[in-house]
Design a protein around this motif. Structure first.
Motif, short mmCIF file in Angstrom:
data_model
loop_
_atom_site.label_atom_id
_atom_site.label_comp_id
_atom_site.label_asym_id
_atom_site.label_seq_id
_atom_site.Cartn_x
_atom_site.Cartn_y
_atom_site.Cartn_z
N GLN A 150 -3.20 6.94 4.57
CA GLN A 150 -3.40 8.03 4.55
C GLN A 150 -4.93 8.36 4.07
N GLN A 151 -5.10 7.50 2.84
CA GLN A 151 -6.15 8.01 3.04
C GLN A 151 -7.23 6.44 4.30
N ALA A 152 -6.70 5.86 3.94
CA ALA A 152 -7.52 5.16 4.81
C ALA A 152 -7.71 4.98 6.27
N ILE A 153 -6.69 6.08 7.02
CA ILE A 153 -6.50 6.49 7.76
C ILE A 153 -7.24 7.74 8.41
N LEU A 154 -7.55 8.89 7.35
CA LEU A 154 -8.98 9.62 7.68
C LEU A 154 -10.21 8.46 7.32
N ASP A 155 -10.30 7.42 7.08
CA ASP A 155 -11.62 6.79 6.55
C ASP A 155 -11.52 6.18 8.18
N LEU A 156 -10.86 5.79 8.80
CA LEU A 156 -10.92 5.20 9.89
C LEU A 156 -11.09 6.31 11.31
N LEU A 157 -10.61 8.01 10.99
CA LEU A 157 -10.87 9.48 12.21
C LEU A 157 -11.92 9.51 11.50
N ARG A 158 -12.21 9.35 10.71
CA ARG A 158 -13.49 9.79 11.02
C ARG A 158 -15.25 8.61 11.04
N PHE A 172 -1.69 -2.28 8.47
CA PHE A 172 -1.07 -1.88 7.99
C PHE A 172 0.74 -2.44 7.93
N ASP A 173 0.99 -2.92 8.44
CA ASP A 173 2.11 -3.94 8.75
C ASP A 173 3.11 -3.19 8.35
N VAL A 174 3.02 -1.80 9.19
CA VAL A 174 4.23 -0.66 8.85
C VAL A 174 5.21 -0.83 9.98
N THR A 175 6.17 -0.22 10.29
CA THR A 175 6.49 0.32 11.69
C THR A 175 6.19 1.64 12.32
N PRO A 176 5.90 2.28 13.71
CA PRO A 176 5.46 2.78 14.30
C PRO A 176 6.07 4.51 13.70
N GLN A 177 6.93 4.08 13.00
CA GLN A 177 7.50 5.27 12.45
C GLN A 177 6.69 5.88 11.11
N THR A 178 6.44 5.06 10.71
CA THR A 178 6.09 5.37 9.37
C THR A 178 4.28 5.61 9.54
N ILE A 179 4.15 4.80 10.28
CA ILE A 179 2.57 5.96 11.04
C ILE A 179 2.76 7.37 11.49
N ARG A 180 3.25 7.13 11.84
CA ARG A 180 4.19 9.45 12.66
C ARG A 180 3.80 9.96 11.47
N ARG A 181 4.90 9.94 10.36
CA ARG A 181 5.03 10.14 9.15
C ARG A 181 3.23 10.43 8.66
N ARG A 231 -9.07 15.15 -2.45
CA ARG A 231 -7.16 15.16 -2.91
C ARG A 231 -6.96 13.94 -3.00
N LEU A 232 -6.81 13.21 -2.22
CA LEU A 232 -6.18 11.75 -1.93
C LEU A 232 -6.53 10.24 -2.82
N ARG A 233 -7.16 10.57 -3.35
CA ARG A 233 -8.48 9.55 -4.17
C ARG A 233 -7.39 10.01 -5.41
N HIS A 234 -7.08 9.33 -5.85
CA HIS A 234 -6.69 9.53 -7.29
C HIS A 234 -5.59 10.66 -7.42
N MET A 290 0.90 -1.25 0.16
CA MET A 290 0.17 0.12 0.12
C MET A 290 1.00 1.25 0.12
N SER A 291 0.58 2.74 -1.22
CA SER A 291 1.67 3.43 -0.89
C SER A 291 1.36 4.53 0.63
N GLY A 292 1.68 5.27 0.54
CA GLY A 292 1.87 7.10 1.62
C GLY A 292 0.21 7.05 1.40
N THR A 293 -0.14 7.08 -0.13
CA THR A 293 -0.81 7.79 0.07
C THR A 293 -2.68 7.51 0.63
N ASP A 294 -2.61 5.90 -0.21
CA ASP A 294 -3.47 5.27 -0.11
C ASP A 294 -3.67 4.89 1.69
#
Length: 260
Positions: free
Chosen positions: A7-15, A29-38, A71-74, A1-5
Protein backbone atom coordinates in the motif's frame (compact mmCIF):
# COMPACT_ATOMS: atom_id res chain seq x y z
CA UNK A 1 6.05 -7.81 0.35
CA UNK A 2 3.48 -7.24 3.09
CA UNK A 3 0.13 -5.58 2.44
CA UNK A 4 1.23 -2.48 4.32
CA UNK A 5 4.44 -2.19 2.29
CA UNK A 6 2.51 -2.69 -0.95
CA UNK A 7 0.00 0.00 0.00
CA UNK A 8 2.90 2.34 0.71
CA UNK A 9 4.35 1.57 -2.72
CA UNK A 10 0.96 2.23 -4.38
CA UNK A 11 0.77 5.51 -2.49
CA UNK A 12 4.23 6.45 -3.80
CA UNK A 13 3.07 5.68 -7.34
CA UNK A 14 -0.07 7.76 -6.90
CA UNK A 15 2.04 10.68 -5.81
CA UNK A 16 4.31 10.35 -8.82
CA UNK A 17 1.80 9.36 -11.51
CA UNK A 18 -1.60 10.64 -10.21
CA UNK A 19 -3.42 7.46 -11.36
CA UNK A 20 -2.71 3.72 -11.45
CA UNK A 21 -4.24 0.65 -13.13
CA UNK A 22 -5.14 -2.52 -11.25
CA UNK A 23 -3.73 -4.94 -13.83
CA UNK A 24 -0.45 -3.02 -14.08
CA UNK A 25 -0.05 -3.07 -10.29
CA UNK A 26 -0.84 -6.79 -10.11
CA UNK A 27 1.97 -7.49 -12.58
CA UNK A 28 4.36 -5.09 -10.87
CA UNK A 29 3.88 -6.66 -7.42
CA UNK A 30 3.28 -10.23 -8.66
CA UNK A 31 -0.07 -10.56 -6.88
CA UNK A 32 -3.64 -11.10 -8.03
CA UNK A 33 -5.85 -8.21 -9.18
CA UNK A 34 -8.12 -9.04 -6.23
CA UNK A 35 -5.24 -8.34 -3.83
CA UNK A 36 -4.61 -4.97 -5.49
CA UNK A 37 -8.31 -4.11 -5.27
CA UNK A 38 -8.21 -4.78 -1.52
CA UNK A 39 -5.16 -2.53 -1.21
CA UNK A 40 -6.93 0.20 -3.14
CA UNK A 41 -10.01 -0.17 -0.95
CA UNK A 42 -7.82 0.64 2.07
CA UNK A 43 -6.48 3.79 0.40
CA UNK A 44 -9.97 4.84 -0.70
CA UNK A 45 -11.30 4.35 2.84
CA UNK A 46 -8.53 6.61 4.13
CA UNK A 47 -9.44 9.33 1.66
CA UNK A 48 -6.20 9.01 -0.31
CA UNK A 49 -7.58 7.72 -3.60
CA UNK A 50 -10.77 7.53 -5.60
CA UNK A 51 -11.71 4.43 -7.56
CA UNK A 52 -11.76 4.65 -11.34
CA UNK A 53 -12.71 2.13 -13.99
CA UNK A 54 -9.82 -0.30 -13.87
CA UNK A 55 -7.80 1.44 -11.19
CA UNK A 56 -7.59 4.47 -8.93
CA UNK A 57 -6.40 8.06 -8.91
CA UNK A 58 -5.02 10.34 -6.24
CA UNK A 59 -7.51 12.41 -4.29
CA UNK A 60 -5.74 13.64 -1.16
CA UNK A 61 -3.64 16.76 -0.85
CA UNK A 62 0.13 16.45 -0.76
CA UNK A 63 0.21 17.24 2.97
CA UNK A 64 -2.37 14.55 3.73
CA UNK A 65 -0.39 12.05 1.70
CA UNK A 66 2.69 12.93 3.72
CA UNK A 67 0.88 12.12 6.96
CA UNK A 68 -0.41 8.87 5.49
CA UNK A 69 3.20 8.08 4.61
CA UNK A 70 4.06 8.32 8.28
CA UNK A 71 1.12 6.09 9.19
CA UNK A 72 2.18 3.36 6.81
CA UNK A 73 5.91 3.47 7.46
CA UNK A 74 6.94 1.15 10.30
CA UNK A 75 3.27 0.27 10.74
CA UNK A 76 3.91 -3.13 12.36
CA UNK A 77 6.37 -1.61 14.80
CA UNK A 78 3.88 1.10 15.76
CA UNK A 79 1.14 -1.48 16.26
CA UNK A 80 3.43 -3.41 18.63
CA UNK A 81 4.19 -0.22 20.57
CA UNK A 82 0.48 0.49 20.84
CA UNK A 83 -0.24 -2.93 22.27
CA UNK A 84 2.49 -2.63 24.90
CA UNK A 85 1.22 0.76 26.06
CA UNK A 86 -2.38 -0.44 26.14
CA UNK A 87 -1.30 -3.23 28.48
CA UNK A 88 0.01 -0.55 30.84
CA UNK A 89 -3.34 1.30 30.98
CA UNK A 90 -5.95 -0.26 33.29
CA UNK A 91 -9.69 0.02 32.72
CA UNK A 92 -11.19 3.07 34.38
CA UNK A 93 -8.09 5.24 33.84
CA UNK A 94 -7.85 8.71 32.39
CA UNK A 95 -5.43 9.30 29.53
CA UNK A 96 -4.26 12.21 27.37
CA UNK A 97 -3.11 11.50 23.79
CA UNK A 98 -1.51 13.94 21.37
CA UNK A 99 -1.20 13.93 17.59
CA UNK A 100 0.84 11.24 15.87
CA UNK A 101 0.58 7.99 13.96
CA UNK A 102 1.99 6.02 16.91
CA UNK A 103 -0.38 7.54 19.47
CA UNK A 104 -3.18 6.56 17.10
CA UNK A 105 -1.98 2.97 17.35
CA UNK A 106 -2.19 3.30 21.13
CA UNK A 107 -5.78 4.48 20.73
CA UNK A 108 -6.52 1.52 18.47
CA UNK A 109 -5.09 -0.88 21.04
CA UNK A 110 -7.21 0.77 23.75
CA UNK A 111 -10.46 0.30 21.83
CA UNK A 112 -11.42 -2.79 23.87
CA UNK A 113 -10.75 -1.10 27.22
CA UNK A 114 -13.71 -0.07 29.36
CA UNK A 115 -14.57 3.11 31.26
CA UNK A 116 -11.64 5.18 30.07
CA UNK A 117 -11.64 8.96 30.13
CA UNK A 118 -9.75 10.00 26.97
CA UNK A 119 -8.61 13.58 26.40
CA UNK A 120 -6.98 14.47 23.10
CA UNK A 121 -6.15 17.08 20.50
CA UNK A 122 -6.14 14.42 17.77
CA UNK A 123 -9.26 14.15 15.62
CA UNK A 124 -8.16 10.70 14.43
CA UNK A 125 -8.20 9.39 18.00
CA UNK A 126 -11.83 10.49 18.28
CA UNK A 127 -12.72 8.52 15.13
CA UNK A 128 -10.91 5.46 16.47
CA UNK A 129 -12.50 5.46 19.94
CA UNK A 130 -15.92 7.02 19.49
CA UNK A 131 -17.71 3.65 19.22
CA UNK A 132 -15.79 1.93 22.04
CA UNK A 133 -16.97 1.37 25.59
CA UNK A 134 -15.22 4.34 27.14
CA UNK A 135 -16.65 6.52 29.86
CA UNK A 136 -15.90 9.87 28.23
CA UNK A 137 -14.11 11.21 25.16
CA UNK A 138 -13.04 14.87 25.19
CA UNK A 139 -11.41 16.79 22.36
CA UNK A 140 -9.67 20.15 22.55
CA UNK A 141 -10.97 23.20 20.75
CA UNK A 142 -8.81 25.38 18.55
CA UNK A 143 -7.33 25.47 15.07
CA UNK A 144 -7.37 22.20 13.12
CA UNK A 145 -4.30 21.41 11.01
CA UNK A 146 -5.80 19.84 7.87
CA UNK A 147 -2.77 17.71 7.04
CA UNK A 148 -3.09 15.42 10.07
CA UNK A 149 -6.11 16.38 12.17
CA UNK A 150 -4.13 17.99 14.99
CA UNK A 151 -5.87 20.67 17.05
CA UNK A 152 -3.23 23.21 17.99
CA UNK A 153 -2.85 26.71 19.40
CA UNK A 154 -3.58 28.53 22.62
CA UNK A 155 -7.13 27.22 23.01
CA UNK A 156 -5.89 23.63 22.88
CA UNK A 157 -3.18 24.38 25.45
CA UNK A 158 -5.72 26.00 27.79
CA UNK A 159 -8.03 23.00 27.36
CA UNK A 160 -5.30 20.58 28.45
CA UNK A 161 -4.43 22.79 31.41
CA UNK A 162 -8.02 22.51 32.64
CA UNK A 163 -7.67 18.74 33.01
CA UNK A 164 -5.60 16.19 34.91
CA UNK A 165 -5.06 12.59 33.78
CA UNK A 166 -3.52 9.40 35.08
CA UNK A 167 -1.47 8.91 31.90
CA UNK A 168 -0.03 11.08 29.16
CA UNK A 169 0.95 9.31 25.94
CA UNK A 170 2.77 11.51 23.46
CA UNK A 171 4.67 10.98 20.24
CA UNK A 172 7.37 13.10 18.67
CA UNK A 173 9.04 13.71 15.31
CA UNK A 174 12.67 13.48 16.37
CA UNK A 175 14.95 12.01 19.03
CA UNK A 176 18.42 13.25 19.81
CA UNK A 177 21.07 10.83 21.05
CA UNK A 178 21.55 13.03 24.14
CA UNK A 179 17.95 12.40 25.22
CA UNK A 180 16.18 15.47 23.81
CA UNK A 181 12.62 14.88 22.58
CA UNK A 182 11.89 17.16 19.61
CA UNK A 183 9.32 18.27 17.06
CA UNK A 184 8.86 20.84 14.28
CA UNK A 185 5.81 22.96 15.11
CA UNK A 186 5.95 25.17 18.19
CA UNK A 187 2.15 25.20 18.42
CA UNK A 188 2.03 21.40 18.47
CA UNK A 189 4.86 21.28 21.00
CA UNK A 190 2.99 23.68 23.30
CA UNK A 191 0.06 21.25 23.43
CA UNK A 192 2.37 18.28 24.07
CA UNK A 193 3.99 20.15 26.97
CA UNK A 194 0.58 20.93 28.45
CA UNK A 195 -0.34 17.24 28.22
CA UNK A 196 2.84 16.25 30.04
CA UNK A 197 2.47 18.73 32.88
CA UNK A 198 -1.10 17.58 33.53
CA UNK A 199 -0.48 13.83 33.79
CA UNK A 200 0.71 11.65 36.64
CA UNK A 201 2.52 9.08 34.45
CA UNK A 202 4.25 10.28 31.28
CA UNK A 203 4.88 7.90 28.38
CA UNK A 204 6.66 8.59 25.10
CA UNK A 205 5.84 6.29 22.17
CA UNK A 206 8.37 6.41 19.35
CA UNK A 207 9.95 4.16 16.76
CA UNK A 208 13.70 4.24 16.36
CA UNK A 209 13.55 5.84 12.90
CA UNK A 210 13.06 9.17 14.70
CA UNK A 211 16.80 9.26 15.30
CA UNK A 212 17.12 9.89 11.54
CA UNK A 213 14.93 13.03 11.70
CA UNK A 214 16.30 16.45 12.59
CA UNK A 215 13.80 18.73 14.39
CA UNK A 216 14.63 21.77 16.48
CA UNK A 217 11.75 22.47 18.90
CA UNK A 218 12.21 20.77 22.26
CA UNK A 219 9.20 19.04 23.80
CA UNK A 220 11.00 17.78 26.87
CA UNK A 221 14.01 15.87 28.11
CA UNK A 222 14.14 12.25 29.22
CA UNK A 223 14.03 13.37 32.84
CA UNK A 224 10.48 14.64 32.28
CA UNK A 225 9.28 11.21 31.17
CA UNK A 226 8.56 8.04 33.14
CA UNK A 227 8.65 5.54 30.28
CA UNK A 228 9.80 5.39 26.66
CA UNK A 229 8.26 2.60 24.56
CA UNK A 230 10.05 1.92 21.31
CA UNK A 231 10.52 -0.84 18.76
CA UNK A 232 14.15 -1.80 18.99
CA UNK A 233 17.69 -1.13 20.16
CA UNK A 234 18.51 2.53 20.73
CA UNK A 235 21.86 4.36 20.71
CA UNK A 236 23.96 3.69 23.77
CA UNK A 237 24.19 7.41 24.56
CA UNK A 238 20.38 7.64 24.65
CA UNK A 239 20.13 4.62 26.93
CA UNK A 240 22.75 6.11 29.24
CA UNK A 241 20.80 9.37 29.36
CA UNK A 242 17.63 7.43 30.18
CA UNK A 243 19.40 5.54 32.97
CA UNK A 244 20.76 8.78 34.43
CA UNK A 245 17.26 10.28 34.29
CA UNK A 246 15.71 7.11 35.82
CA UNK A 247 13.43 6.84 32.80
CA UNK A 248 12.47 3.30 31.85
CA UNK A 249 12.97 2.21 28.23
CA UNK A 250 10.84 -0.67 26.91
CA UNK A 251 11.71 -2.21 23.53
CA UNK A 252 8.95 -4.26 21.93
CA UNK A 253 11.59 -6.34 20.10
CA UNK A 254 12.90 -7.57 23.47
CA UNK A 255 11.03 -10.80 24.30
CA UNK A 256 11.71 -10.26 27.99
CA UNK A 257 10.04 -6.85 28.25
CA UNK A 258 7.40 -6.62 30.94
CA UNK A 259 4.71 -4.01 31.59
CA UNK A 260 5.53 -1.20 34.01
Amino acid sequence: MSGTDRQQAILDLLRAETSVETEDLARRFDVTPQTIRRDMAVLVERGLAVRTHGGAQRRASTSTLAYEDRRLRHAREKEAIGRVVADMIPDGSSIMLNIGSTTEQVAQALSNHKDLLVITNNINVVHILRMSEIASLKIAGGSVRPSDGAIIGGDAVAFMDRHKADFAVIGCSSLDADGAILDFDEREVAVARAILRNARQKILVVDRSKFDVDASVRICSLGELDVVVTDGPLPESFLQAAEAAQTRVICTSDPNHTPV
